[in-house]
Design a protein around this motif. Structure first.
Motif, PDB file in Angstrom:
ATOM      1  N   ALA A 228       0.943  -1.154  -0.022  1.00 20.42           N
ATOM      2  CA  ALA A 228       0.139   0.084  -0.030  1.00 20.42           C
ATOM      3  C   ALA A 228       0.907   1.221  -0.129  1.00 20.42           C
ATOM      4  O   ALA A 228       1.980   1.323   0.477  1.00 20.42           O
ATOM      5  CB  ALA A 228      -0.806  -0.129   1.189  1.00 20.42           C
ATOM      6  N   ALA A 229       0.491   2.421  -0.640  1.00 24.50           N
ATOM      7  CA  ALA A 229       1.244   3.378  -0.558  1.00 24.50           C
ATOM      8  C   ALA A 229       1.241   4.127   0.820  1.00 24.50           C
ATOM      9  O   ALA A 229       0.251   3.937   1.775  1.00 24.50           O
ATOM     10  CB  ALA A 229       0.509   4.585  -1.363  1.00 24.50           C
ATOM     11  N   GLU A 230       2.461   4.708   1.185  1.00 25.45           N
ATOM     12  CA  GLU A 230       2.465   5.175   2.783  1.00 25.45           C
ATOM     13  C   GLU A 230       1.438   6.329   2.990  1.00 25.45           C
ATOM     14  O   GLU A 230       1.171   6.497   4.127  1.00 25.45           O
ATOM     15  CB  GLU A 230       3.846   5.543   2.922  1.00 25.45           C
ATOM     16  N   ASN A 231       1.057   6.848   2.162  1.00 26.43           N
ATOM     17  CA  ASN A 231      -0.002   7.926   2.367  1.00 26.43           C
ATOM     18  C   ASN A 231      -1.408   7.622   2.170  1.00 26.43           C
ATOM     19  O   ASN A 231      -2.457   8.211   2.212  1.00 26.43           O
ATOM     20  CB  ASN A 231       0.111   9.137   1.604  1.00 26.43           C
ATOM     21  N   ALA A 232      -1.611   6.346   1.677  1.00 25.42           N
ATOM     22  CA  ALA A 232      -3.134   5.699   1.434  1.00 25.42           C
ATOM     23  C   ALA A 232      -3.959   5.423   2.919  1.00 25.42           C
ATOM     24  O   ALA A 232      -3.380   5.220   4.127  1.00 25.42           O
ATOM     25  CB  ALA A 232      -3.159   4.334   0.958  1.00 25.42           C
ATOM     26  N   ASP A 233      -5.101   5.236   2.870  1.00 27.94           N
ATOM     27  CA  ASP A 233      -5.780   4.953   3.967  1.00 27.94           C
ATOM     28  C   ASP A 233      -5.554   3.235   4.299  1.00 27.94           C
ATOM     29  O   ASP A 233      -6.128   2.395   3.439  1.00 27.94           O
ATOM     30  CB  ASP A 233      -7.265   5.113   3.766  1.00 27.94           C
ATOM     31  N   LEU A 234      -4.963   2.823   5.389  1.00 26.37           N
ATOM     32  CA  LEU A 234      -4.638   1.590   5.603  1.00 26.37           C
ATOM     33  C   LEU A 234      -5.836   0.680   6.088  1.00 26.37           C
ATOM     34  O   LEU A 234      -5.832  -0.316   5.904  1.00 26.37           O
ATOM     35  CB  LEU A 234      -3.319   1.643   6.384  1.00 26.37           C
ATOM     36  N   LEU A 235      -6.823   1.231   6.255  1.00 30.80           N
ATOM     37  CA  LEU A 235      -7.948   0.905   6.631  1.00 30.80           C
ATOM     38  C   LEU A 235      -9.072   0.563   5.549  1.00 30.80           C
ATOM     39  O   LEU A 235     -10.324   0.104   5.665  1.00 30.80           O
ATOM     40  CB  LEU A 235      -8.701   1.300   7.877  1.00 30.80           C
ATOM     41  N   ASP A 236      -8.725   0.863   4.326  1.00 28.69           N
ATOM     42  CA  ASP A 236      -9.361   0.784   3.240  1.00 28.69           C
ATOM     43  C   ASP A 236      -8.667  -0.224   2.236  1.00 28.69           C
ATOM     44  O   ASP A 236      -7.736  -0.477   2.086  1.00 28.69           O
ATOM     45  CB  ASP A 236      -9.350   1.830   2.291  1.00 28.69           C
ATOM     46  N   TRP A 240      -4.624  -2.056  -0.760  1.00 30.49           N
ATOM     47  CA  TRP A 240      -3.730  -3.179  -0.471  1.00 30.49           C
ATOM     48  C   TRP A 240      -3.703  -3.972  -1.956  1.00 30.49           C
ATOM     49  O   TRP A 240      -4.609  -4.447  -2.258  1.00 30.49           O
ATOM     50  CB  TRP A 240      -3.816  -4.109   0.835  1.00 30.49           C
ATOM     51  N   ILE A 241      -2.546  -4.075  -2.625  1.00 30.40           N
ATOM     52  CA  ILE A 241      -2.440  -4.723  -3.843  1.00 30.40           C
ATOM     53  C   ILE A 241      -1.654  -6.084  -3.442  1.00 30.40           C
ATOM     54  O   ILE A 241      -0.708  -6.014  -2.670  1.00 30.40           O
ATOM     55  CB  ILE A 241      -1.721  -3.984  -4.805  1.00 30.40           C
TER      56      ILE A 241
END
Length: 324
Positions: A228-236, A240-241
């Protein structure tokens, strides 16, 4: 190459699910599943290779009965806000086999500067949305938040375990959403069992990577990768790929079978990333693989692909210098 960056495998024999954490005191702290599944040990060394001969301290032992009385699996040691924490899974002794695999996740805390000393205090079970098979928890901090990633059985999803992520309000309590980020779906994830487990987090190159292990714990065991990108919403979950292929697996030429359940650390000089994992050096197993004790802890330096993803290559042969 600096001699401290040469690793000869196995590093520690008969230690599965290895976790190595390099602290700011210069020590590597090590814990893992012991073959008896009856206790949690911690040892330390100023070198990764030195963990082999380091004297372990017993941090905790299982109970004779009840929910913490069987199959003590996959401890991890973390340092969070000035205290030490061990995350582990435990089952309960019953007359049925199901009880022996009815794991829940627990936390220990130690306020001592050296976690081989002092008292480990039970902080209790980490409660999730279900009372179901749950194990292999890890934590990481990002942008001021503490996250928890773990494997659990959703009663409504076929299979053994999926991976979930949640924020924490403290090192033993989840808060807010609990989001599934991967479920076994590819052929290599569903051999023997439908398993995603053993997550480990690596932050590099503007991304957050989570490796995980899949399939049965024999030679089919292997590692996949989420990013996941570090600035992404990790709870979405859409952040995550997942890799379509395993990123680390059995290699017949080097004689390494079922590598997985890894952790990450850095070399003694801090210059290289190091993959810590377990594997066997033979393919055929008599009986249940979980009761074959010869999953040994191994270490090897790894590099990076041009696209910024980790390149673990293949598990190196026993008894040779890993990365000259």
């Amino acid at each position: 190459m600096d001699v401290n960056r040469r690793y000869i495998n196995p590093v520690v024999e008969q230690r599965a699910d290895p976790w190595v954490y390099k602290h700011n005191d210069g020590y590597y702290y090590f814990t893992a599943s012991v073959p008896e599944y009856d206790r949690i040990e911690v040892r330390r060394s100023t070198t990764i290779q030195g963990l082999k001969d380091a004297v372990p301290a017993v941090a905790w032992r299982k109970y004779e009965a009840g929910p913490l009385s069987a199959n003590i699996w996959a401890p991890e040691i973390h340092y969070i806000d000035g205290k030490w924490y061990i995350y582990f899974a435990a089952a309960r002794t019953t007359e049925t086999q199901d009880g022996l695999f009815d794991h829940r996740m627990y936390v220990l805390e130690n306020e001592s500067e050296n976690p081989l000393e002092g008292t480990w205090v039970e902080k209790g079970q980490v409660r999730t949305r279900w009372e179901s098979f749950a194990l292999d928890a890890t934590t990481f901090q990002h942008n001021g938040d503490l996250y928890y990633v773990w494997a659990q059985k959703d009663p409504d999803i076929p299979g053994n375990s999926n991976l979930y992520i949640s924020k924490m309000s403290n090192p033993w309590t989840l808060t807010g959403e609990q989001v599934m980020i991967t479920t076994p779906e590819y052929d290599w994830e569903i051999i023997g069992f439908k398993v995603n487990e053993g997550p480990a987090v690596l932050k590099r190159n503007g991304r957050i990577f989570i490796t995980f292990s899949a399939s049965a714990t024999d030679f089919n065991y292997c590692m996949g990768l989420l990013a996941a990108a570090e600035n992404a919403d990790l709870l979405d979950a859409n952040s995550w790929i997942k890799s379509a292929q395993p990123v680390f697996g059995t290699n017949e030429e080097t004689g390494q079978y079922g590598p997985g359940h890894n952790s990450f650390t850095v070399s003694e000089d801090g210059q290289d990333d190091v993959l810590i994992y377990h594997a066997r050096n033979y393919k055929e197993i008599v009986g249940d693989p979980l009761y074959d004790p010869n999953r040994h802890t191994r270490a090897q330096v790894f590099g990076w692909n041009e696209d910024g993803t980790p390149n673990f290559d293949v598990p190196v042969k026993d008894g040779v210098v890993a990365w000259e």
